[in-house]
Design a protein around this motif. Structure first.
Motif, PDB file in Angstrom:
ATOM      1  N   THR A   1      31.646  49.537  37.346  1.00  0.00           N
ATOM      2  CA  THR A   1      30.463  50.414  36.650  1.00  0.00           C
ATOM      3  C   THR A   1      30.780  50.182  35.090  1.00  0.00           C
ATOM      4  OG1 THR A   1      31.706  52.166  36.816  1.00  0.00           O
ATOM      5  CG2 THR A   1      30.003  51.766  38.681  1.00  0.00           C
ATOM      6  N   ARG A   2      32.017  50.193  34.649  1.00  0.00           N
ATOM      7  CA  ARG A   2      32.401  49.892  33.196  1.00  0.00           C
ATOM      8  C   ARG A   2      31.983  48.553  32.756  1.00  0.00           C
ATOM      9  NH1 ARG A   2      35.026  54.194  35.225  1.00  0.00           N
ATOM     10  NH2 ARG A   2      35.794  55.888  33.752  1.00  0.00           N
ATOM     11  N   ARG A   3      31.562  47.590  33.514  1.00  0.00           N
ATOM     12  CA  ARG A   3      31.834  46.253  33.437  1.00  0.00           C
ATOM     13  C   ARG A   3      32.974  45.584  33.010  1.00  0.00           C
ATOM     14  NH1 ARG A   3      26.571  45.054  33.996  1.00  0.00           N
ATOM     15  NH2 ARG A   3      26.363  42.679  32.816  1.00  0.00           N
ATOM     16  N   ILE A   4      33.690  45.950  33.747  1.00  0.00           N
ATOM     17  CA  ILE A   4      35.338  45.189  33.803  1.00  0.00           C
ATOM     18  C   ILE A   4      35.478  44.665  35.249  1.00  0.00           C
ATOM     19  CG2 ILE A   4      37.756  45.547  33.490  1.00  0.00           C
ATOM     20  CD1 ILE A   4      37.035  48.018  31.735  1.00  0.00           C
ATOM     21  N   LEU A   5      35.577  43.539  35.143  1.00  0.00           N
ATOM     22  CA  LEU A   5      35.556  42.686  36.447  1.00  0.00           C
ATOM     23  C   LEU A   5      37.039  42.189  36.917  1.00  0.00           C
ATOM     24  CD1 LEU A   5      33.390  41.841  38.502  1.00  0.00           C
ATOM     25  CD2 LEU A   5      33.104  39.708  37.125  1.00  0.00           C
ATOM     26  N   VAL A   6      37.518  42.581  37.961  1.00  0.00           N
ATOM     27  CA  VAL A   6      38.921  42.309  38.156  1.00  0.00           C
ATOM     28  C   VAL A   6      38.900  41.790  39.485  1.00  0.00           C
ATOM     29  CG1 VAL A   6      40.259  44.205  36.783  1.00  0.00           C
ATOM     30  CG2 VAL A   6      39.482  44.823  39.104  1.00  0.00           C
ATOM     31  N   ARG A   7      39.819  41.640  40.319  1.00  0.00           N
ATOM     32  CA  ARG A   7      39.824  40.935  41.721  1.00  0.00           C
ATOM     33  C   ARG A   7      40.291  42.012  42.581  1.00  0.00           C
ATOM     34  NH1 ARG A   7      39.342  35.357  43.488  1.00  0.00           N
ATOM     35  NH2 ARG A   7      38.507  35.563  45.737  1.00  0.00           N
ATOM     36  N   HIS A   8      39.655  42.391  43.850  1.00  0.00           N
ATOM     37  CA  HIS A   8      40.076  43.101  44.783  1.00  0.00           C
ATOM     38  C   HIS A   8      39.961  42.119  46.087  1.00  0.00           C
ATOM     39  CE1 HIS A   8      39.311  46.257  48.183  1.00  0.00           C
ATOM     40  NE2 HIS A   8      40.578  46.414  47.721  1.00  0.00           N
TER      41      HIS A   8
ATOM     42  N   ALA B   1      44.614  45.026  50.119  1.00  0.00           N
ATOM     43  CA  ALA B   1      43.196  46.061  49.752  1.00  0.00           C
ATOM     44  C   ALA B   1      43.982  47.088  49.045  1.00  0.00           C
ATOM     45  CB  ALA B   1      42.887  46.359  51.022  1.00  0.00           C
ATOM     46  N   HIS B   2      45.283  47.590  48.932  1.00  0.00           N
ATOM     47  CA  HIS B   2      45.423  48.837  48.185  1.00  0.00           C
ATOM     48  C   HIS B   2      45.700  48.669  46.747  1.00  0.00           C
ATOM     49  CE1 HIS B   2      49.150  46.380  48.971  1.00  0.00           C
ATOM     50  NE2 HIS B   2      49.708  46.552  47.801  1.00  0.00           N
ATOM     51  N   GLY B   3      45.530  47.368  46.255  1.00  0.00           N
ATOM     52  CA  GLY B   3      45.928  47.062  44.923  1.00  0.00           C
ATOM     53  C   GLY B   3      44.596  46.028  44.378  1.00  0.00           C
ATOM     54  N   LEU B   4      45.035  45.667  42.988  1.00  0.00           N
ATOM     55  CA  LEU B   4      44.078  44.582  42.255  1.00  0.00           C
ATOM     56  C   LEU B   4      44.733  43.743  41.632  1.00  0.00           C
ATOM     57  CD1 LEU B   4      42.001  47.720  40.509  1.00  0.00           C
ATOM     58  CD2 LEU B   4      41.155  46.212  42.658  1.00  0.00           C
ATOM     59  N   ARG B   5      44.193  42.768  41.630  1.00  0.00           N
ATOM     60  CA  ARG B   5      44.847  41.551  40.642  1.00  0.00           C
ATOM     61  C   ARG B   5      43.988  41.586  39.379  1.00  0.00           C
ATOM     62  NH1 ARG B   5      43.732  35.380  41.872  1.00  0.00           N
ATOM     63  NH2 ARG B   5      41.728  35.927  40.729  1.00  0.00           N
ATOM     64  N   VAL B   6      44.548  41.665  38.291  1.00  0.00           N
ATOM     65  CA  VAL B   6      44.065  42.112  37.025  1.00  0.00           C
ATOM     66  C   VAL B   6      44.546  40.762  36.086  1.00  0.00           C
ATOM     67  CG1 VAL B   6      43.413  43.559  35.119  1.00  0.00           C
ATOM     68  CG2 VAL B   6      44.032  44.489  37.280  1.00  0.00           C
ATOM     69  N   SER B   7      43.601  39.854  35.837  1.00  0.00           N
ATOM     70  CA  SER B   7      43.946  38.707  34.834  1.00  0.00           C
ATOM     71  C   SER B   7      44.229  39.509  33.430  1.00  0.00           C
ATOM     72  CB  SER B   7      42.871  37.692  34.512  1.00  0.00           C
ATOM     73  OG  SER B   7      42.271  37.123  35.963  1.00  0.00           O
ATOM     74  N   ILE B   8      44.955  38.681  32.730  1.00  0.00           N
ATOM     75  CA  ILE B   8      45.486  38.974  31.466  1.00  0.00           C
ATOM     76  C   ILE B   8      44.537  38.399  30.217  1.00  0.00           C
ATOM     77  CG2 ILE B   8      47.221  39.531  29.560  1.00  0.00           C
ATOM     78  CD1 ILE B   8      47.777  41.031  32.103  1.00  0.00           C
TER      79      ILE B   8
END
Ligand SMILES: Cc1ncc(COP(=O)(O)O)c(C=O)c1O
Length: 350
Positions: A312-319, A326-333
């Motif tokens: 909703t803040r227009r930040i796209l990460v991978r779930h 499913a408990h976490g997220l992968r966030v690219s740098i």
């Protein structure tokens, strides 16, 4: 009903990370792309290829991608007969399965890692086995002798970010009866790699990509380093013109521009460490990463909630909906500024 092969009818296709059409409007941290542009020398090389209104494009490219192959061979310290260029490392992963695993044969990989190996095996009609991980990221229940045709080891692991040690990889090479394919898509962001094992162990193949550390995901460029017999087999299988002229020119120039490459990689690693520390201070678990991404777990272990709040803040990460992830997220740098915004958002979201 059209006469599809049974395995193709039954398989689910691979679902790549979401690529929004209005890319500029997002902080896009979901597919491990590089936030910096490719080497200016790669862009120049593409322009040179397009000179005279692109007249050169009338001609087929060099089928062997020899100039790029030579450059990669020089960089990694191998004879060119030990290197093959690919249309993304996905192409060479596919061709490895086609070369080594027939219908009904078994291949294996680590769960969690890159699930595309499963898709490729399904196309071939090969069976798939997975090996899980212990709490400290060792392989669980790996046998003294693994009889399958290929074992894919993603190191650094995606999406978790840890790397296997060289000793572990060498030990695995001795236990795998077939080929040990070390998928080093992210090795340029790590301290070490398994290239030396290609010379040392008969059955080791290392795959690399220019999508991440060289900022060329859009050109589709990868490569493999392996014994000449393996390279010769892969050369038989691939599309004969697997790399177009622009990709070959870009690959050669990007690989040759090591100063630019090193600067970008160092910047990403520095941002990764800064972001990881900041998030840990904010109460998140962050697995120490050797890639250009981090796997993070919020205090309430609800990855889907944090994904939505970032979205909703227009930040796209991978779930990933996979139970193990499913408990976490992968966030690219991304850039330092992008990661400052993301860290502030994650602190707010909690
Ligand atoms: C572990 C791993 N291997 C291979 C690839 C494929 O990379 P390429 O863009 O070179 O096809 C990816 C892409 O995300 C990856 O994460």
């Amino acid at each position: 009903m059209i006469p599809l092969r049974e395995n193709i009818r039954n398989m689910a296709g691979y679902v790549p990370g979401f690529q929004p059409r209005d890319g500029q409007a997002w902080i896009k941290l979901n597919t491990n792309e590089n936030p910096y542009p490719p080497s200016p020398r790669a862009i120049e090389a593409i322009r040179a290829e397009l000179a005279e209104d692109g007249a050169g494009l009338r001609r087929y490219p060099d089928a062997a991608s020899m100039a790029a192959r030579d450059e990669a061979a020089r960089l990694y310290g191998f004879d060119p007969s030990w290197v093959i260029m690919a249309n993304g490392s996905d192409e060479v992963l596919n061709n490895l399965i086609r070369a080594f695993a027939g219908e009904g044969d078994e291949i294996a990989y680590v769960h969690p890692s890159y699930s595309y190996y499963s898709t490729l095996a399904a196309i071939q009609g090969a069976r798939v086995r997975t090996f899980g991980l212990t709490g400290d990221f060792a392989l669980k229940d790996f046998p003294a002798r693994y009889p399958g045709k290929i074992f894919f080891l993603t190191s650094p692991n995606a999406p978790l970010g840890f790397s296997f040690s060289l000793e572990t990889i060498e030990d695995l090479a001795g236990r795998v009866a077939g080929m040990l394919v070390v998928d080093e898509a992210y090795a340029d962001f790590a301290q070490g790699n398994a290239l030396e094992l290609v010379g040392k162990c008969q059955n080791v193949v290392v795959t690399r990509t220019l999508s991440k550390s060289y900022s060329l995901a859009g050109m589709r460029l990868g490569l493999a380093v392996a014994r000449p017999e393996v390279i010769a087999a892969l050369d038989k299988i691939r599309d004969h013109y697997n790399l177009d002229r622009l990709a070959q020119a870009a690959a050669r120039a990007a690989l040759a521009d090591q100063d630019y490459f090193r600067t970008c990689v160092a910047r990403i690693c520095e941002t990764r460490e800064w972001f990881s520390t900041g998030l840990r201070d904010a109460g998140y678990q962050v697995i120490p990463s050797s890639g250009n991404y981090v796997f993070i777990t919020p205090p309430d272990r609800d990855g889907a909630r944090v994904y939505q709040s970032l979205y909703t803040r227009r930040i796209l990460v991978r779930h990933f909906t996979d139970n193990a992830l499913a408990h976490g997220l992968r966030v690219s740098i991304g850039t330092r500024e992008e990661m400052e915004t993301t860290l502030a958002a994650l602190k707010e979201i909690g």
